[in-house]
Design an enzyme around this catalytic site. Sequence first.
Site, short mmCIF file in Angstrom:
data_model
loop_
_atom_site.label_atom_id
_atom_site.label_comp_id
_atom_site.label_asym_id
_atom_site.label_seq_id
_atom_site.Cartn_x
_atom_site.Cartn_y
_atom_site.Cartn_z
N ARG A 164 8.92 -31.79 34.69
CA ARG A 164 9.59 -32.94 34.08
C ARG A 164 9.76 -32.73 32.58
O ARG A 164 10.81 -33.02 32.01
CB ARG A 164 8.82 -34.23 34.34
CG ARG A 164 8.75 -34.63 35.79
CD ARG A 164 10.01 -35.36 36.24
NE ARG A 164 9.85 -35.82 37.61
CZ ARG A 164 10.64 -35.48 38.60
NH1 ARG A 164 11.66 -34.69 38.40
NH2 ARG A 164 10.44 -35.96 39.82
N GLU A 194 -3.37 -26.60 48.06
CA GLU A 194 -3.30 -25.41 48.91
C GLU A 194 -4.48 -25.46 49.90
O GLU A 194 -5.49 -26.10 49.62
CB GLU A 194 -3.41 -24.16 48.02
CG GLU A 194 -3.05 -22.87 48.66
CD GLU A 194 -1.56 -22.70 48.91
OE1 GLU A 194 -1.24 -21.93 49.84
OE2 GLU A 194 -0.74 -23.31 48.21
N CYS A 227 3.74 -32.51 44.75
CA CYS A 227 2.51 -31.76 44.52
C CYS A 227 1.55 -31.96 45.69
O CYS A 227 1.55 -33.01 46.33
CB CYS A 227 1.81 -32.24 43.25
SG CYS A 227 2.72 -31.92 41.74
N ARG A 233 9.62 -18.21 44.70
CA ARG A 233 8.18 -18.41 44.71
C ARG A 233 7.59 -18.07 43.36
O ARG A 233 8.07 -17.19 42.67
CB ARG A 233 7.53 -17.51 45.77
CG ARG A 233 7.75 -17.94 47.21
CD ARG A 233 7.09 -19.27 47.54
NE ARG A 233 5.77 -19.45 46.95
CZ ARG A 233 4.63 -19.09 47.51
NH1 ARG A 233 4.60 -18.53 48.69
NH2 ARG A 233 3.48 -19.30 46.88
N ARG A 280 0.72 -22.81 42.56
CA ARG A 280 1.84 -22.17 43.24
C ARG A 280 3.03 -23.12 43.22
O ARG A 280 2.88 -24.33 43.16
CB ARG A 280 1.48 -21.83 44.68
CG ARG A 280 0.42 -20.76 44.83
CD ARG A 280 0.03 -20.61 46.31
NE ARG A 280 -0.83 -19.49 46.56
CZ ARG A 280 -2.16 -19.50 46.51
NH1 ARG A 280 -2.79 -20.61 46.17
NH2 ARG A 280 -2.86 -18.43 46.78
N ARG A 304 0.91 -10.93 45.38
CA ARG A 304 2.12 -10.20 45.76
C ARG A 304 2.41 -9.12 44.72
O ARG A 304 3.33 -9.24 43.91
CB ARG A 304 3.32 -11.15 45.87
CG ARG A 304 3.24 -12.22 46.94
CD ARG A 304 3.30 -11.65 48.37
NE ARG A 304 4.50 -10.88 48.64
CZ ARG A 304 5.64 -11.38 49.13
NH1 ARG A 304 5.75 -12.66 49.38
NH2 ARG A 304 6.66 -10.58 49.36
N TYR A 332 4.83 -13.98 39.64
CA TYR A 332 3.39 -13.97 39.92
C TYR A 332 2.68 -13.49 38.67
O TYR A 332 2.85 -12.35 38.25
CB TYR A 332 3.07 -13.07 41.11
CG TYR A 332 3.57 -13.66 42.40
CD1 TYR A 332 2.73 -14.44 43.19
CD2 TYR A 332 4.89 -13.47 42.82
CE1 TYR A 332 3.19 -15.03 44.36
CE2 TYR A 332 5.35 -14.05 44.00
CZ TYR A 332 4.49 -14.82 44.75
OH TYR A 332 4.94 -15.40 45.90
#
Length: 133
Positions: free
Chosen positions: A65, A79, A76, A9, A91, A117, A109
């Site tokens: 890419r 959210e 893509c 993540r 994200r 997080r 993060y």
Amino acid sequence: MTIWCRGIRGAITCDENSREAILAATREMLQLMIASNDLRPEDVASAIFTTTPDLNAEFPAVAARELGWVDTALMCGHEMSVPGSLPRCIRVLVHWNTERTAREVIHIYLRGASNLRPELAAQMAAFRIPHEG
């Protein structure tokens, strides 16, 4: 040797809704992900990028890419728009074929997204690379 498909993540906030800012932030996040996990493009099965609805000037996958992820399945999307959530956030969930255990994966993060997080942001602090841009 056992190979597992692990998820990595990552999240980063973006200064503005411009093509340049989205690509720069995405590159910063991915470059740190690559460096901290010894990630090779041929081991990446796929990656799903999302942006908050206030970022729509470019697809974050374009940065992947540009980093050589040309044979990787990339997607893509936006959210969920949750009231009070972090604005201008990119994200990613990378599906990575590796021998590492889940505990050995370093999640990334950065910037304002480190608040999402904090325990994982602290984990990757040793792998910081200079900010480009």
